[in-house]
Design a protein around this motif. Sequence first.
Motif, PDB file in Angstrom:
ATOM      1  N   LYS A 456       0.844  -1.184   0.000  1.00 20.77           N
ATOM      2  CA  LYS A 456       0.000   0.000   0.000  1.00 20.77           C
ATOM      3  C   LYS A 456       0.885   1.242   0.000  1.00 20.77           C
ATOM      4  CE  LYS A 456      -3.497  -2.381   2.787  1.00 20.77           C
ATOM      5  NZ  LYS A 456      -4.281  -2.352   4.055  1.00 20.77           N
ATOM      6  N   ASP A 457       0.539   2.191  -0.860  1.00 16.19           N
ATOM      7  CA  ASP A 457       1.330   3.414  -0.946  1.00 16.19           C
ATOM      8  C   ASP A 457       0.998   4.376   0.181  1.00 16.19           C
ATOM      9  OD1 ASP A 457       2.704   2.737  -3.260  1.00 16.19           O
ATOM     10  OD2 ASP A 457       1.132   3.507  -4.561  1.00 16.19           O
ATOM     11  N   GLU A 458       2.019   5.126   0.594  1.00 14.33           N
ATOM     12  CA  GLU A 458       1.828   6.232   1.521  1.00 14.33           C
ATOM     13  C   GLU A 458       1.835   7.545   0.735  1.00 14.33           C
ATOM     14  OE1 GLU A 458       2.710   2.831   3.119  1.00 14.33           O
ATOM     15  OE2 GLU A 458       4.589   3.858   2.622  1.00 14.33           O
ATOM     16  N   ILE A 459       1.086   8.515   1.241  1.00 18.59           N
ATOM     17  CA  ILE A 459       1.049   9.864   0.674  1.00 18.59           C
ATOM     18  C   ILE A 459       1.919  10.766   1.537  1.00 18.59           C
ATOM     19  CG2 ILE A 459      -0.409  11.849   0.116  1.00 18.59           C
ATOM     20  CD1 ILE A 459      -1.050   9.577  -1.665  1.00 18.59           C
ATOM     21  N   VAL A 460       2.707  11.626   0.892  1.00 16.00           N
ATOM     22  CA  VAL A 460       3.555  12.584   1.599  1.00 16.00           C
ATOM     23  C   VAL A 460       2.985  13.985   1.404  1.00 16.00           C
ATOM     24  CG1 VAL A 460       5.880  13.519   1.881  1.00 16.00           C
ATOM     25  CG2 VAL A 460       5.572  11.125   1.196  1.00 16.00           C
ATOM     26  N   LEU A 461       2.668  14.639   2.507  1.00 18.13           N
ATOM     27  CA  LEU A 461       2.250  16.037   2.502  1.00 18.13           C
ATOM     28  C   LEU A 461       3.337  16.870   3.160  1.00 18.13           C
ATOM     29  CD1 LEU A 461      -1.459  15.591   3.658  1.00 18.13           C
ATOM     30  CD2 LEU A 461      -0.656  15.884   1.316  1.00 18.13           C
ATOM     31  N   ALA A 462       3.496  18.104   2.728  1.00 16.46           N
ATOM     32  CA  ALA A 462       4.568  18.947   3.260  1.00 16.46           C
ATOM     33  C   ALA A 462       4.066  20.366   3.463  1.00 16.46           C
ATOM     34  CB  ALA A 462       5.768  18.948   2.311  1.00 16.46           C
ATOM     35  N   TRP A 463       4.720  21.066   4.392  1.00 14.97           N
ATOM     36  CA  TRP A 463       4.420  22.478   4.656  1.00 14.97           C
ATOM     37  C   TRP A 463       5.717  23.245   4.831  1.00 14.97           C
ATOM     38  CZ3 TRP A 463       5.936  25.654   8.620  1.00 14.97           C
ATOM     39  CH2 TRP A 463       5.347  26.933   8.653  1.00 14.97           C
ATOM     40  N   GLY A 464       5.716  24.502   4.363  1.00 15.61           N
ATOM     41  CA  GLY A 464       6.831  25.395   4.577  1.00 15.61           C
ATOM     42  C   GLY A 464       6.329  26.796   4.870  1.00 15.61           C
ATOM     43  N   PRO A 465       7.140  27.634   5.499  1.00 17.19           N
ATOM     44  CA  PRO A 465       6.694  28.977   5.866  1.00 17.19           C
ATOM     45  C   PRO A 465       6.709  29.931   4.680  1.00 17.19           C
ATOM     46  CG  PRO A 465       8.972  28.656   6.514  1.00 17.19           C
ATOM     47  CD  PRO A 465       8.503  27.342   5.961  1.00 17.19           C
ATOM     48  N   GLY A 466       5.768  30.865   4.687  1.00 17.95           N
ATOM     49  CA  GLY A 466       5.808  31.956   3.728  1.00 17.95           C
ATOM     50  C   GLY A 466       4.961  31.728   2.494  1.00 17.95           C
ATOM     51  N   ILE A 467       4.783  32.805   1.750  1.00 17.72           N
ATOM     52  CA  ILE A 467       3.924  32.775   0.580  1.00 17.72           C
ATOM     53  C   ILE A 467       4.537  31.959  -0.550  1.00 17.72           C
ATOM     54  CG2 ILE A 467       4.866  34.890  -0.457  1.00 17.72           C
ATOM     55  CD1 ILE A 467       1.960  35.587  -1.256  1.00 17.72           C
TER      56      ILE A 467
END
Length: 500
Positions: A456-467
């Motif tokens: 089963k595949d995993e999904i990677v979500l990411a966040w970074g600061p700023g516009i």
Amino acid sequence: MTPAPPPTPPSGRAARTGRGALATCAVWAGVLALLTGCEAGASADGPRDRGAASGKAASGASASGAATAPVPRGKGSRLPDDVNGDGYPDLQLPVPPRKRGLPSRIAFVHGSDDGLHPTTRTVLRRADLGLPADDVAVAGATEVATADLDGDGYADVTTTGGERLSAAEAKRTRATVRTAPYIAWGSAGGPPHARSAARVQLTGPTDSVDPQRPAVGDFNGDGHHDLAVVRADRRSFLVLYGPFSRAGRAARTVPYRNPFHGGHAEIGDLVADRISGDRPTDLVVHGISAATQSGSTLLTAGPRGLRHTGRTLREGNSITFGDFDGDGRRDVAVGASGTRADEGGDATEKPDIGRTVSVYYGTATGRYARSSPSLPVPGMSGTMMAADTDGDGADELAVPLGSGGARLLAPRPGRTAVTRRTLTRTVPARVDGEAVRPDERAARLYGAADYDHDGKDEIVLAWGPGIAFSLYGEGPERWWITNGVSDKITFSSRPFAAAR
């Protein structure tokens, strides 16, 4: 001495990189793929970082990623994104700088039977890739590519280096820098700390390529990994068939002309199917347009390599391969990624373009049949990916949303796609002591693969600061690894920049 054949990866579905077509404007150009060259062994950010962890990461666990230990030494595998050869794909990500500025390092978080864990990592600086001392950092060199180019069972790291031209050459070519791919050879120790990378031999010493990341595939199905690179004129590209010699020479180099009608459009990027080991990988040549969705041409592959002519696909800046109907054949999804030529809104755009996705399904004849109608995807913005999160053999289509997160669709020929679920993750109103604007708190879709080989595949979500992140995905720092229902682990990559 001829290396022993690499072992078959652990049981479970073959991993996919999950990285689709980059937007034509190369939004990751700000990363500059480890911008600053520095003396091997030291840098302003500290020395090279290698690490590992033991023990299963509990569902929803969070880790700082600070503690490290030696990376497991694999015995080799056939996966192009397995840089330590242990049979599990690895997650590649840019490392946030310790101070303000552009990232100067890249990290590989290694997969395992427990999945990804941030303490099991290798961090490389540009200096670790063995580029020449007079290397010129080039804008647009976005990410490194990984593939086992010499067939020894260990993925090699390919990046783009710049060579400053003489005054006479600059006058003749109207350019100041010549760019070429360089290969840092992998080994059982994981990603290389190369003293000298091999310059890929192109059609001649004066040939130059576009600095974007090469496309990786097996375009003739012989089991050797190949590279496809856009040439600097953006009017043609090269396919370099493996295996490569340690001098950087491909077994065969084939030039391809611009496949677009009349040759008027420039080539924006190349999107390859994932390497499966049981078939040649097809390639989509995507055009470039400054203000609108661009067209693409699909080149199918066979034992003799990629065809020189192909099928014209609908316009759209988001492209990904997958098996969306579960029949074992490869399909191609093409959709509008949010870049819009008409500022008047959806009502004034072509109905086939405005935030819709079309799926071209593979057939028994090797051709692709376009499904009708196109799938409406309100709010779509970014690069789509394919992932089988439930292990049923049929990929879901992960559609990135402009508001953040992703919607998982289940396309089927001739039917309206079913929405399986919507994934959203946000950071608190304050991160690391800094306030975060409400409209900049959402994570974005980053990748997908089966990092623990459970089928089963995993999904990677990411966040970074700023516009820059909220608009283009630049500078991610926080990560969620999810199975689509719950998070397996979350972590920050900011500690990766700490000196060791």
